[in-house]
Design an enzyme around this catalytic site. Structure first.
Site, PDB file in Angstrom:
ATOM      1  N   ASN A  14       0.591  -1.124   0.001  1.00 28.78           N
ATOM      2  CA  ASN A  14       0.027   0.038   0.019  1.00 28.78           C
ATOM      3  C   ASN A  14       0.644   1.511   0.429  1.00 28.78           C
ATOM      4  O   ASN A  14       1.437   1.262   0.873  1.00 28.78           O
ATOM      5  CB  ASN A  14      -0.360   0.192   1.327  1.00 28.78           C
ATOM      6  N   HIS A  48     -14.126  -5.248  10.914  1.00 29.95           N
ATOM      7  CA  HIS A  48     -13.838  -3.806  11.095  1.00 29.95           C
ATOM      8  C   HIS A  48     -15.188  -3.653  11.352  1.00 29.95           C
ATOM      9  O   HIS A  48     -16.230  -3.244  11.475  1.00 29.95           O
ATOM     10  CB  HIS A  48     -12.926  -3.329  10.876  1.00 29.95           C
ATOM     11  N   ARG A 101     -13.790  -6.169  15.285  1.00 26.99           N
ATOM     12  CA  ARG A 101     -12.508  -5.322  15.667  1.00 26.99           C
ATOM     13  C   ARG A 101     -13.085  -4.050  15.926  1.00 26.99           C
ATOM     14  O   ARG A 101     -13.765  -3.218  14.792  1.00 26.99           O
ATOM     15  CB  ARG A 101     -11.447  -5.013  14.668  1.00 26.99           C
ATOM     16  N   TYR A 122      -7.313   6.320  13.197  1.00 25.81           N
ATOM     17  CA  TYR A 122      -6.914   5.881  12.272  1.00 25.81           C
ATOM     18  C   TYR A 122      -8.156   4.640  12.584  1.00 25.81           C
ATOM     19  O   TYR A 122      -8.767   4.466  13.773  1.00 25.81           O
ATOM     20  CB  TYR A 122      -5.427   4.718  12.707  1.00 25.81           C
ATOM     21  N   ASP A 168      -6.837  -1.936  17.860  1.00 25.44           N
ATOM     22  CA  ASP A 168      -5.690  -2.267  17.034  1.00 25.44           C
ATOM     23  C   ASP A 168      -5.270  -0.503  17.784  1.00 25.44           C
ATOM     24  O   ASP A 168      -5.996   0.468  17.179  1.00 25.44           O
ATOM     25  CB  ASP A 168      -6.112  -1.978  15.356  1.00 25.44           C
ATOM     26  N   HIS A 224      -2.398   1.037  16.035  1.00 20.93           N
ATOM     27  CA  HIS A 224      -1.518   0.999  15.279  1.00 20.93           C
ATOM     28  C   HIS A 224      -0.300   1.981  15.714  1.00 20.93           C
ATOM     29  O   HIS A 224       0.196   3.391  15.559  1.00 20.93           O
ATOM     30  CB  HIS A 224      -2.725   1.956  14.242  1.00 20.93           C
ATOM     31  N   GLU A 231      -3.737  -4.773  19.677  1.00 20.96           N
ATOM     32  CA  GLU A 231      -2.859  -4.555  18.017  1.00 20.96           C
ATOM     33  C   GLU A 231      -1.945  -3.710  17.781  1.00 20.96           C
ATOM     34  O   GLU A 231      -1.606  -2.667  18.432  1.00 20.96           O
ATOM     35  CB  GLU A 231      -3.652  -5.450  17.226  1.00 20.96           C
ATOM     36  N   GLU A 239       1.758  -7.237  11.350  1.00 24.17           N
ATOM     37  CA  GLU A 239       2.068  -6.713   9.361  1.00 24.17           C
ATOM     38  C   GLU A 239       2.370  -6.404   9.484  1.00 24.17           C
ATOM     39  O   GLU A 239       3.056  -6.091   8.103  1.00 24.17           O
ATOM     40  CB  GLU A 239       0.257  -5.882  10.148  1.00 24.17           C
ATOM     41  N   ARG A 289       1.226 -11.273  12.921  1.00 24.57           N
ATOM     42  CA  ARG A 289       0.194 -10.763  12.345  1.00 24.57           C
ATOM     43  C   ARG A 289       0.735 -11.318  10.814  1.00 24.57           C
ATOM     44  O   ARG A 289       0.090  -9.718  10.032  1.00 24.57           O
ATOM     45  CB  ARG A 289      -0.200  -9.459  12.328  1.00 24.57           C
ATOM     46  N   HIS A 324      -2.464 -10.952   9.037  1.00 28.83           N
ATOM     47  CA  HIS A 324      -3.534  -8.829   8.560  1.00 28.83           C
ATOM     48  C   HIS A 324      -4.129  -9.528   7.216  1.00 28.83           C
ATOM     49  O   HIS A 324      -3.308 -10.122   5.799  1.00 28.83           O
ATOM     50  CB  HIS A 324      -2.261  -8.417   8.177  1.00 28.83           C
ATOM     51  N   ASP A 358      -6.052  -3.349   1.135  1.00 23.19           N
ATOM     52  CA  ASP A 358      -5.344  -3.074   0.331  1.00 23.19           C
ATOM     53  C   ASP A 358      -3.935  -4.357   0.325  1.00 23.19           C
ATOM     54  O   ASP A 358      -3.193  -3.777  -0.235  1.00 23.19           O
ATOM     55  CB  ASP A 358      -4.770  -1.424   1.442  1.00 23.19           C
ATOM     56  N   GLU A 392      -8.360 -12.185   9.333  1.00 21.77           N
ATOM     57  CA  GLU A 392      -8.720 -10.313   9.191  1.00 21.77           C
ATOM     58  C   GLU A 392      -8.740 -10.066   8.037  1.00 21.77           C
ATOM     59  O   GLU A 392      -9.210 -10.789   6.988  1.00 21.77           O
ATOM     60  CB  GLU A 392      -7.672  -9.206   9.159  1.00 21.77           C
ATOM     61  N   TRP A 448       1.848   7.119  12.299  1.00 16.94           N
ATOM     62  CA  TRP A 448       0.265   7.043  11.724  1.00 16.94           C
ATOM     63  C   TRP A 448      -0.065   5.863  12.375  1.00 16.94           C
ATOM     64  O   TRP A 448       0.069   5.005  12.313  1.00 16.94           O
ATOM     65  CB  TRP A 448       0.594   7.431  10.268  1.00 16.94           C
TER      66      TRP A 448
END
Ligand code: CS2
Ligand code: MG
Length: 407
Positions: free
Chosen positions: A41, A126, A151, A163, A215, A217, A241, A267, A288, A317, A321, A344, A407
């Protein structure tokens, strides 16, 4: 397969049916076609060029049956090992060669991996809401679709973008189309004040029988992660996560010392070597790594085998994407790997289902790779060609003082 069958052609297809994907097509002299996913991605064209310029010419003339040898050849042969671009390229080749092997044998890939160890693969999706009522509605909607594992991500008061939280009915897609990344503002203190209450509200709403995941992130320090882990212990999460950026894995010890919340990481990892310390020192509960970004079916199986020794399970993961080819490949591993826990599944837009025709299916909170020979995902090349690449980037994040953060 005749013993003279070799790889005749290797083509890279970049397509954007709603979002960008990179597909790898390997054709043998017998006319068998194997598909791999090479989508990274926001850096799609780097992998496409790596495959076109440096991998395709090396593959032509090789024996497609030698999946492991080709993996070793591309991994060791690069000399500059690991890294997301190299490992995604190797992953795509590996998936495509497994696809060919399955088609030649007339067997779905999971049969070649030892056969099914379960009837179906548990999946999570999600749920997202800007505030708690919206989140609970979203959880309900996913439960109505049959999901038993969800999630949960919520908005944070005072932040305009968070996020994992989407506006409108479409699924969450963080990559924004355009020539440069969107800049988001992030405030960890505000998140830490809000998240535990939102997660507790979700648990109270669904009762004990639904698996809830969250998550972070990569956004917390070890101290903050430990505090969050403690604060959500009564929520009984399936996993928390990416609590910290996992480059320095020592820091996870601090988190482990303070909380028993199950941790999932991996991930953004590309090889077994990034997973090694987390697994052998039992710093995580779930690994993951993604079949596309971590070297394909062969390497994901190897990571699973190491994790199995330490009673750590796989929860790969599976964002939108990576393409449906990747999801299919991951499900063959899922169906045949004892310590596979959950997959996921974010789902895909309608155009993606048309370009990538897949044998895998979703029903009742579970996925199944299907029983057609190979991986079971075919790309409609004519349709793919109608969706040319569009520049798109993941967002970047800055704190309120303007400094960059994860991010
Ligand atoms: C994520 C991803 O699915 C997940 O758990 O962390 O949505 C991740 O942000 C994207 O794959 C980035 O491309
Ligand atoms: Mg994640």
């Amino acid at each position: 397969m005749s013993r003279t069958d070799t790889i005749a052609a290797v083509d890279v297809i970049v397509t954007s049916p709603g979002r960008n994907y990179v597909a790898l097509k390997i054709t043998t002299t017998d006319g068998v076609v194997g598909w791999g996913d090479a989508t990274l991605n926001g850096r799609e064209l780097a992998v496409a060029a790596y495959l076109r310029d440096h991998v395709a010419p090396l593959l032509v003339g090789r024996d497609p049956a030698r999946v492991e040898d080709t993996w070793q050849f591309l991994y060791r042969g690069a000399y500059w090992r690991r890294g997301p671009v190299t490992m995604t390229a190797i992953g795509a080749v590996d998936i495509a060669l497994w696809d060919i092997k399955g088609k030649v044998a007339g067997q779905p890939v999971y049969q070649l991996l030892g056969g099914a160890v379960r009837d179906r693969v548990l999946s999570y999706t999600h749920a997202t809401g800007w505030d708690v009522p919206e989140l609970l509605d979203s959880v309900d909607a996913q439960r109505e679709r049959g999901f038993r594992a969800v999630r949960v991500q919520t908005g944070v008061p005072g932040l305009d973008t968070v996020y994992g939280v989407t506006r409108g009915a479409t699924g969450y897609e963080p990559a924004g189309r355009g020539a440069a990344p969107v800049v988001e503002v992030w405030d960890t203190d505000a998140y830490l004040r809000h998240a535990p209450g939102a997660l507790a509200a979700a648990r109270e709403h669904v009762g004990p029988d639904v698996q809830l995941l969250h998550d972070v992130h990569h956004r917390l320090t070890p101290g903050q992660a430990a505090r969050l882990g403690r604060a959500v212990e009564s929520v009984d999460l399936f996993w928390l996560e990416d609590v910290t950026p996992a480059e320095n894995q020592e820091v996870l010890r601090h988190v482990r010392r303070h909380t028993t919340v199950p941790l999932a990481i991996g991930e953004v990892f590309n090889t077994i070597w990034e997973c090694q310390q987390l697994i052998t020192e039992q710093l995580i509960d779930f690994v993951r790594t993604c079949v596309t970004h971590a070297g394909g079916i062969s390497h994901l199986r190897r990571i699973a085998a190491l994790a199995e020794v330490w009673q750590i399970r796989l929860g790969p993961h599976g964002p939108s994407d990576v393409s449906p080819v990747a999801l299919g490949a991951s499900l063959h591993v899922g169906l045949s790997t004892p310590n596979f826990a959950i997959q996921e599944y974010m789902g895909y837009g309608p155009q993606v289902h048309e370009v990538f025709q897949h044998a895998w299916s979703y029903a009742d909170g579970h996925l199944h790779p299907g029983d057609v020979p190979g991986v079971g995902v075919e790309v409609d090349e004519a349709l793919a060609a109608r969706f040319p690449y569009e520049p798109a980037y993941l967002p970047v994040a800055r704190r309120r003082d303007g400094s960059m953060t994860d991010w």
